[in-house]
Design a protein around this motif. Sequence first.
Motif, PDB file in Angstrom:
ATOM      1  N   ARG A 173       3.266   1.910 -16.792  1.00 48.71           N
ATOM      2  CA  ARG A 173       4.523   1.906 -16.041  1.00 48.71           C
ATOM      3  C   ARG A 173       4.841   0.528 -15.476  1.00 48.71           C
ATOM      4  N   LEU A 174       3.800  -0.197 -15.072  1.00 44.53           N
ATOM      5  CA  LEU A 174       4.021  -1.528 -14.527  1.00 44.53           C
ATOM      6  C   LEU A 174       4.644  -2.460 -15.569  1.00 44.53           C
ATOM      7  N   LYS A 175       4.276  -2.264 -16.830  1.00 38.36           N
ATOM      8  CA  LYS A 175       4.817  -3.121 -17.878  1.00 38.36           C
ATOM      9  C   LYS A 175       6.336  -3.007 -17.965  1.00 38.36           C
ATOM     10  N   THR A 176       6.842  -1.816 -17.738  1.00 37.91           N
ATOM     11  CA  THR A 176       8.291  -1.600 -17.850  1.00 37.91           C
ATOM     12  C   THR A 176       9.017  -1.776 -16.523  1.00 37.91           C
ATOM     13  N   GLU A 177       8.312  -1.638 -15.414  1.00 40.08           N
ATOM     14  CA  GLU A 177       8.974  -1.669 -14.121  1.00 40.08           C
ATOM     15  C   GLU A 177       8.792  -2.981 -13.368  1.00 40.08           C
ATOM     16  N   VAL A 178       7.963  -3.879 -13.917  1.00 37.59           N
ATOM     17  CA  VAL A 178       7.601  -5.070 -13.174  1.00 37.59           C
ATOM     18  C   VAL A 178       8.813  -5.923 -12.805  1.00 37.59           C
ATOM     19  N   SER A 183       0.835  -1.204   0.000  1.00 39.29           N
ATOM     20  CA  SER A 183       0.000   0.000   0.000  1.00 39.29           C
ATOM     21  C   SER A 183       0.868   1.251   0.000  1.00 39.29           C
ATOM     22  N   ASN A 184       1.843   1.289   0.901  1.00 37.65           N
ATOM     23  CA  ASN A 184       2.714   2.462   1.015  1.00 37.65           C
ATOM     24  C   ASN A 184       3.523   2.680  -0.266  1.00 37.65           C
ATOM     25  N   PHE A 185       4.032   1.579  -0.832  1.00 42.14           N
ATOM     26  CA  PHE A 185       4.858   1.690  -2.035  1.00 42.14           C
ATOM     27  C   PHE A 185       4.037   2.230  -3.207  1.00 42.14           C
ATOM     28  N   LEU A 186       2.845   1.663  -3.394  1.00 37.65           N
ATOM     29  CA  LEU A 186       2.007   2.066  -4.525  1.00 37.65           C
ATOM     30  C   LEU A 186       1.550   3.514  -4.382  1.00 37.65           C
ATOM     31  N   THR A 187       1.158   3.896  -3.170  1.00 35.25           N
ATOM     32  CA  THR A 187       0.717   5.272  -2.944  1.00 35.25           C
ATOM     33  C   THR A 187       1.867   6.253  -3.158  1.00 35.25           C
ATOM     34  N   ALA A 188       3.055   5.892  -2.664  1.00 35.49           N
ATOM     35  CA  ALA A 188       4.209   6.794  -2.765  1.00 35.49           C
ATOM     36  C   ALA A 188       4.669   6.992  -4.203  1.00 35.49           C
ATOM     37  N   HIS A 189       4.614   5.936  -5.012  1.00 34.46           N
ATOM     38  CA  HIS A 189       5.195   5.999  -6.347  1.00 34.46           C
ATOM     39  C   HIS A 189       4.187   6.250  -7.479  1.00 34.46           C
ATOM     40  N   TYR A 190       2.905   6.013  -7.228  1.00 33.01           N
ATOM     41  CA  TYR A 190       1.948   6.080  -8.336  1.00 33.01           C
ATOM     42  C   TYR A 190       0.755   6.998  -8.087  1.00 33.01           C
ATOM     43  N   ALA A 191       0.641   7.573  -6.892  1.00 33.93           N
ATOM     44  CA  ALA A 191      -0.483   8.475  -6.615  1.00 33.93           C
ATOM     45  C   ALA A 191      -0.467   9.650  -7.594  1.00 33.93           C
TER      46      ALA A 191
END
Length: 342
Positions: free
Chosen positions: A197-202, A179-187
């Motif tokens: 972005r997920l396609k390239t960063e996965v 939760s913290n990671f997704l909110t911090a990087h994608y909010a």
Amino acid sequence: MLDERAKTLLKTLVERYIADGQPVGSRTLSRASGLELSPATIRNVMADLEELGLIASPHTSAGRIPTARGYRLFVDTMLTAQPRDLAATGGSEPPIEAQLHADQPQRVIANAAQLLSSLSSFVGVVTAPKKASVFHHIEFMRLSERRVLVIMVAPDGDVQNRVIFTAHDYTSAQLLEASNFLTAHYAGLTLEEVRERLKTEVDALRGEISALMQAAVQAGSEAIAESHEQVVIAGERNLLTVQDFSSDMGSLRKLFDLFEQKTQLMRLLEVSSRAEGVRIYIGGESMVVPFEELSVVSSPYEVDGTVVGTLGVIGPTRMAYSRMVQIVDITSRLVSNALSAK
């Protein structure tokens, strides 16, 4: 290809049938068309039009009525409707604008549906504006083994909840970290931007976080899609007074089922939203409009230049198309103006 004589007779036949609702005979056509043709010549032309599938002969009458193909040819090549300028709508213009000036977009949408219905005497439909799929905060909550509640909060405070089923059983600590990671990087990004972005960063992410993020994006997309499926309908009861429907309870039942379920209606209006300007969909010519006796006149509307929804009139195939085009065109522009001014 029809010659001018055949076009004139078809146009006259469609207009007479729209006005009177009765099969049109050769004598009526001879008088109304202004062509100096013998009854035998008119009958021959009508036979040709019938062979082309443009008109049909009911069993109970010697007259003819338009088919779906006939209506389509009339609408595409013979309709002379010119949508009026907003300033030239006569004495009704001030109350029309007043109805659509409201504090809340939802009230504008509801008023627009009522307006379309009252002006047309048929059914008015409007899809609510699409929300931007941007999230401000995301949270994962463990419900049970491999069942996780996803809570997505939009910048305007709107909350979407969705239960997802995961391939692995995550601990509360793992869910909090994700939760913290997704909110911090994608909010602040839209769900589509997150997906790209997920396609390239996965590959750079740990497996559990990556899987949760992808599941969250999918769940969020589905939740947003469901929230978009809002159609405001006004005037369904007007169809009870339409002669074409009132004598056939089976047709009426199917129509009211359409309005209750709304799913088919959403698909139809989604098709309409991808077209520019006013479009006419005639029942029986394709699966876009599933009922032969029904036509839809629709137009997309905009907010600040971006198409966000569709509105239109649903009525019998035998409707005054030129008037409906004017009503839908004016209303779509008024709704666009009202929503863009907010």
